[in-house]
Design an enzyme around this catalytic site. Structure first.
Site, PDB file in Angstrom:
ATOM      1  N   CYS A   2      39.567  60.337  49.489  1.00  0.00           N
ATOM      2  CA  CYS A   2      38.754  60.589  48.311  1.00  0.00           C
ATOM      3  C   CYS A   2      38.850  59.379  47.376  1.00  0.00           C
ATOM      4  CB  CYS A   2      39.146  61.824  47.515  1.00  0.00           C
ATOM      5  SG  CYS A   2      39.027  63.340  48.443  1.00  0.00           S
ATOM      6  N   ARG A  27      36.794  55.569  51.308  1.00  0.00           N
ATOM      7  CA  ARG A  27      37.909  56.499  51.186  1.00  0.00           C
ATOM      8  C   ARG A  27      37.535  57.929  51.565  1.00  0.00           C
ATOM      9  NH1 ARG A  27      41.991  54.364  48.088  1.00  0.00           N
ATOM     10  NH2 ARG A  27      42.771  56.449  47.722  1.00  0.00           N
ATOM     11  N   TRP A  74      36.710  63.202  50.805  1.00  0.00           N
ATOM     12  CA  TRP A  74      37.156  63.397  52.180  1.00  0.00           C
ATOM     13  C   TRP A  74      37.734  64.808  52.189  1.00  0.00           C
ATOM     14  CZ3 TRP A  74      41.594  64.470  55.020  1.00  0.00           C
ATOM     15  CH2 TRP A  74      41.520  64.187  56.390  1.00  0.00           C
ATOM     16  N   ASN A 100      41.888  63.427  43.515  1.00  0.00           N
ATOM     17  CA  ASN A 100      42.204  62.890  44.838  1.00  0.00           C
ATOM     18  C   ASN A 100      43.628  63.316  45.156  1.00  0.00           C
ATOM     19  OD1 ASN A 100      42.724  61.334  47.115  1.00  0.00           O
ATOM     20  ND2 ASN A 100      43.136  59.476  45.942  1.00  0.00           N
ATOM     21  N   GLY A 101      43.787  64.076  46.255  1.00  0.00           N
ATOM     22  CA  GLY A 101      45.122  64.543  46.635  1.00  0.00           C
ATOM     23  C   GLY A 101      45.044  65.962  47.155  1.00  0.00           C
ATOM     24  N   GLU A 487      46.357  48.546  70.044  1.00  0.00           N
ATOM     25  CA  GLU A 487      45.504  48.286  68.888  1.00  0.00           C
ATOM     26  C   GLU A 487      44.028  48.203  69.301  1.00  0.00           C
ATOM     27  OE1 GLU A 487      45.636  48.557  65.870  1.00  0.00           O
ATOM     28  OE2 GLU A 487      44.056  47.298  65.056  1.00  0.00           O
ATOM     29  N   LYS A 491      41.062  50.647  67.918  1.00  0.00           N
ATOM     30  CA  LYS A 491      39.815  50.140  67.308  1.00  0.00           C
ATOM     31  C   LYS A 491      38.621  50.794  67.984  1.00  0.00           C
ATOM     32  CE  LYS A 491      40.847  48.844  64.426  1.00  0.00           C
ATOM     33  NZ  LYS A 491      42.171  48.630  63.958  1.00  0.00           N
ATOM     34  N   GLU A 494      38.243  54.608  67.192  1.00  0.00           N
ATOM     35  CA  GLU A 494      37.915  54.996  65.812  1.00  0.00           C
ATOM     36  C   GLU A 494      36.485  54.645  65.406  1.00  0.00           C
ATOM     37  OE1 GLU A 494      40.606  51.660  63.456  1.00  0.00           O
ATOM     38  OE2 GLU A 494      40.278  53.548  62.462  1.00  0.00           O
ATOM     39  N   HIS A 510      52.616  55.999  87.342  1.00  0.00           N
ATOM     40  CA  HIS A 510      53.383  57.205  87.037  1.00  0.00           C
ATOM     41  C   HIS A 510      52.484  58.317  86.505  1.00  0.00           C
ATOM     42  CE1 HIS A 510      57.130  55.128  87.806  1.00  0.00           C
ATOM     43  NE2 HIS A 510      56.582  54.086  87.206  1.00  0.00           N
ATOM     44  N   LYS A 607      39.883  55.231  54.594  1.00  0.00           N
ATOM     45  CA  LYS A 607      40.661  53.989  54.632  1.00  0.00           C
ATOM     46  C   LYS A 607      42.130  54.219  54.276  1.00  0.00           C
ATOM     47  CE  LYS A 607      41.002  49.465  54.927  1.00  0.00           C
ATOM     48  NZ  LYS A 607      40.997  48.913  56.295  1.00  0.00           N
TER      49      LYS A 607
HETATM   50  O1  M6R Z   1      46.942  51.250  54.587  1.00  0.00           O
HETATM   51  P1  M6R Z   1      47.827  51.392  55.772  1.00  0.00           P
HETATM   52  O2  M6R Z   1      48.080  50.100  56.467  1.00  0.00           O
HETATM   53  O3  M6R Z   1      49.124  52.101  55.458  1.00  0.00           O
HETATM   54  O4  M6R Z   1      47.039  52.327  56.772  1.00  0.00           O
HETATM   55  C1  M6R Z   1      47.624  52.769  57.962  1.00  0.00           C
HETATM   56  C2  M6R Z   1      46.592  53.390  58.871  1.00  0.00           C
HETATM   57  O5  M6R Z   1      45.997  54.491  58.266  1.00  0.00           O
HETATM   58  C3  M6R Z   1      45.495  52.398  59.257  1.00  0.00           C
HETATM   59  O6  M6R Z   1      46.027  51.248  59.840  1.00  0.00           O
HETATM   60  C4  M6R Z   1      44.502  53.044  60.247  1.00  0.00           C
HETATM   61  O7  M6R Z   1      45.142  53.295  61.454  1.00  0.00           O
HETATM   62  C5  M6R Z   1      43.274  52.147  60.425  1.00  0.00           C
HETATM   63  N1  M6R Z   1      42.082  52.918  60.211  1.00  0.00           N
HETATM   64  C6  M6R Z   1      43.148  51.567  61.770  1.00  0.00           C
HETATM   65  O8  M6R Z   1      42.042  50.744  61.885  1.00  0.00           O
END
Ligand code: M6R
Length: 612
Positions: A2, A27, A74, A100-101, A487, A491, A494, A510, A607
């Site tokens: 949010c 956000r 969100w 937000n929270g 990683e 990517k 997501e 395995h 984010k």
């Molecule tokens: O702000 P942060 O680095 O703590 O965020 C951690 C994860 O939420 C963040 O890296 C998330 O996995 C990304 N969306 C990946 O692209």
């Protein structure tokens, strides 16, 4: 999760709030809303969908108020809908709140308020807040300049959970009250106007002077003034910090998407991150840290703790710290670490990596480590973020604002900074000088090598166009290439919504090999010279079972046939994911584009994950 924004000044609030919401949309983007104080009442306009839908909602163009609050959501409690959107008003419609929270005891508080004859329209936890404020307001028989603030403070006293809250009331047409606990909130100071936001970039085009609220602190804003208070409403003095970021850094700058822009910013991000601490010739300088040789020699373990992409950066650093500094290092996911009673004492150093510095689990893990006697280091990209205010020490990546939900330049900058930190420790410890000097050399060359790597873009795009309709894509790698594969796979899933898994190549037989069938795509990263032969054998095993192969390598693989090979420059194995991830970032990006998806704002994600 949010985004909240607020304005109090002499200009029409609505365009400023909408502009802020667009910048905070990363956000959360389930719904959006805005409330302003108009001549005779609070006007509240909200809608399901994105900020662009809110902008088209009837009546928004008629908002003339110069005080307002706004929210992009969100969803946590209550599905995305107009009624569940913020702002929420109390029953009397004199108090409006954005939040937000998460309010953990909202069910008890709702029951309490219902007994007092309050009624509720939405399924949210937030709607109890304006009603609690109203309840406390009418209970308070004192009538002074702090009545509004007191009502908010007394309401917050009843809340359990996390919150950044903005409150306006048409009883107090020249005031706004804000408070935060475990959710981000910054205050931008202008001339006869003030701004509120969940992050700095959203309001950076209006001011460069910011106040940061700590947990349980309140601020009372008027057009001319900002007053700060602690949880008992004792007045606090705060000095503003000046932010030097260029507001244009938070714009797309001609790129189609923020993610693409941020991928292409990596040479600069890495250069600035490295040069901030590693001046050529002389020893690594980290004035922010003051670790003695005795302290480092006494360390029994280093924990690297983070979430998501930041955790993947930690996986890359583990090898460096263990091999070059000769200190055992363990990587943990913050949400697990905080609940598993990790063995921590004063001989443990805990490093927490977070781009935003606002990730709830990472902050909680840091607090836990501190309480057990460990020294804590935060690595963040955001000046003054919550984690930096909790940690004993902070070092910053210099990636600049990262707006796309999918992290790219923050990841490579985190690896670069962890490499610099490794060098810093090793130089104090006087361990492995040859490895240290080689790693330094490689770090200086990285920006140029990233620029070279980016030239693979067209070939990656062509391969993406061939496979974008697939349901599953697998990633394989060994050692540091496995870390890069994790990683790359994150990517892809997501932003493309393609199911993807990354496996350590040696694990293939395995179990996972049962998933390989004719035509399935397997991506493999091969950069570690000593493991090339073994990795090739694993690829042959999937080719035999009909897989299409997409290889990222800095090795000579002549004599082998793959569907596509992307050659990248050679570098130290310790930091090779800084290069090998680039084709994988582009791969995810072009698949998402090919599918017509919103690259920067993938579904269900936000984010900053500021709730557990
Ligand atoms: O702000 P942060 O680095 O703590 O965020 C951690 C994860 O939420 C963040 O890296 C998330 O996995 C990304 N969306 C990946 O692209």
């Amino acid at each position: 999760m949010c985004g909240i924004v607020g304005y109090i000044g002499n200009k029409k609030a609505e365009p400023i709030l909408i502009n802020g919401l667009y910048k905070l949309e990363y956000r959360g983007y389930d719904s959006a809303g805005i409330a302003t104080i108009e001549k005779d009442a609070i006007k509240n306009i909200k809608n399901k969908g994105r900020v662009s839908d809110l902008e088209k909602t009837d009546g928004i163009e008629n908002l003339e108020g110069t005080i307002g609050i706004a929210h992009t959501r969100w969803a946590t409690h209550g599905k995305p809908s107009s009624i569940n959107s913020h702002p929420h008003l109390d029953n009397s419609k004199h108090f409006a709140v954005v939040h937000n929270g998460i309010i953990e005891n909202y069910a008890d508080l709702k029951a309490f308020l219902e007994k007092q004859n309050y009624t509720f329209l939405s399924d949210t936890d937030t709607e109890i807040i304006p009603n609690l404020i109203h309840y406390n307001f009418v209970q308070d028989k004192k009538d002074d300049n702090f009545k509004f603030l007191r009502a908010v403070k007394n309401a917050c006293y009843m809340l359990k959970g996390s919150y950044a809250i903005e409150v306006i009331s048409d009883y107090f047409k020249d005031e706004m009250i804000v408070v935060r606990k475990d959710s981000p909130l910054v205050i931008g100071k202008g001339i006869n106007e003030n701004y509120i936001s969940s992050d700095i970039p959203a309001i950076l085009s209006y001011t460069k002077d910011f106040y940061l609220l700590n947990d349980n602190e309140f601020a009372k804003l008027t057009r001319e003034n900002i007053e700060f208070f602690d949880e008992n409403l004792v007045k606090l003095e705060k000095a503003p910090i000046n932010i030097s970021w260029n507001p244009l850094a938070a714009e797309k700058d001609g790129y189609e998407d923020f993610m693409l822009k941020e991928i292409y910013e990596q040479p600069r991000a890495i250069r600035e991150t490295i040069w901030a601490h590693l001046p050529e010739i002389s020893k690594c300088q980290m004035d922010e840290l003051n670790f003695s040789k005795e302290y480092l020699e006494g360390l029994e373990k280093i924990y690297l703790v983070a979430c998501g992409t930041a955790m993947h950066a930690c996986l890359v650093a583990k090898n460096m710290l263990e091999n070059i500094c000769e200190i055992p290092a363990e990587v943990d996911v913050a949400s697990e670490f905080r609940y598993r009673n990790p063995l921590i004492n004063s001989k443990t150093l805990c490093i927490f990596v977070s781009q935003s510095g606002e990730t709830a689990d990472t902050i909680a893990a840091l607090k836990l480590s501190k309480s057990k006697g460990a020294k804590t280091v935060a690595i963040s990209n955001v000046s003054g973020s919550s984690i930096t205010r909790e940690a004993d020490y902070t070092i910053y990546t210099h990636a600049g604002p990262e707006i796309a939900v999918a992290s790219t330049k923050a990841y490579t900058s985190q690896i670069a900074l962890l490499a610099v930190l490794t060098i810093y420790f090793a130089e104090i410890l006087e361990r492995n000088p040859v490895q240290v000097s080689n790693l330094k050399e490689e770090l200086y060359c990285l920006p140029e090598k990233i620029t070279d790597t980016l030239k693979c873009s067209n070939r990656v795009k062509s391969f993406a166009q061939k496979v974008y309709k697939e349901k599953d894509i697998f990633f394989l790698g060994r050692g540091v290439d496995y870390a890069a594969s994790l990683e790359g796979s994150l990517k892809l899933k997501e932003i493309s919504y393609i199911h993807s898994e990354a496996y350590a190549s040696g694990e293939l037989k395995h179990g996972p090999i049962a998933l390989i069938e004719d035509g399935v795509t397997v991506v493999s990263v091969i950069t570690t010279p000593s493991l090339v032969g073994k990795s090739i054998s694993n690829i042959q095993e999937v080719i035999t079972r009909g897989a299409k192969t997409f290889i990222i390598t800095n090795q000579d693989l002549e004599g082998h046939t793959f569907d596509e090979v992307i050659s990248i420059p050679k570098t130290s194995s310790y930091v090779s994911p800084i290069l090998s991830i680039i084709p994988l970032q582009l791969f995810a990006y072009y698949i998402s584009k090919e599918k017509g998806l919103d690259v920067d704002k993938p579904r269900n994600l936000a984010k900053s994950v500021t709730v557990e």
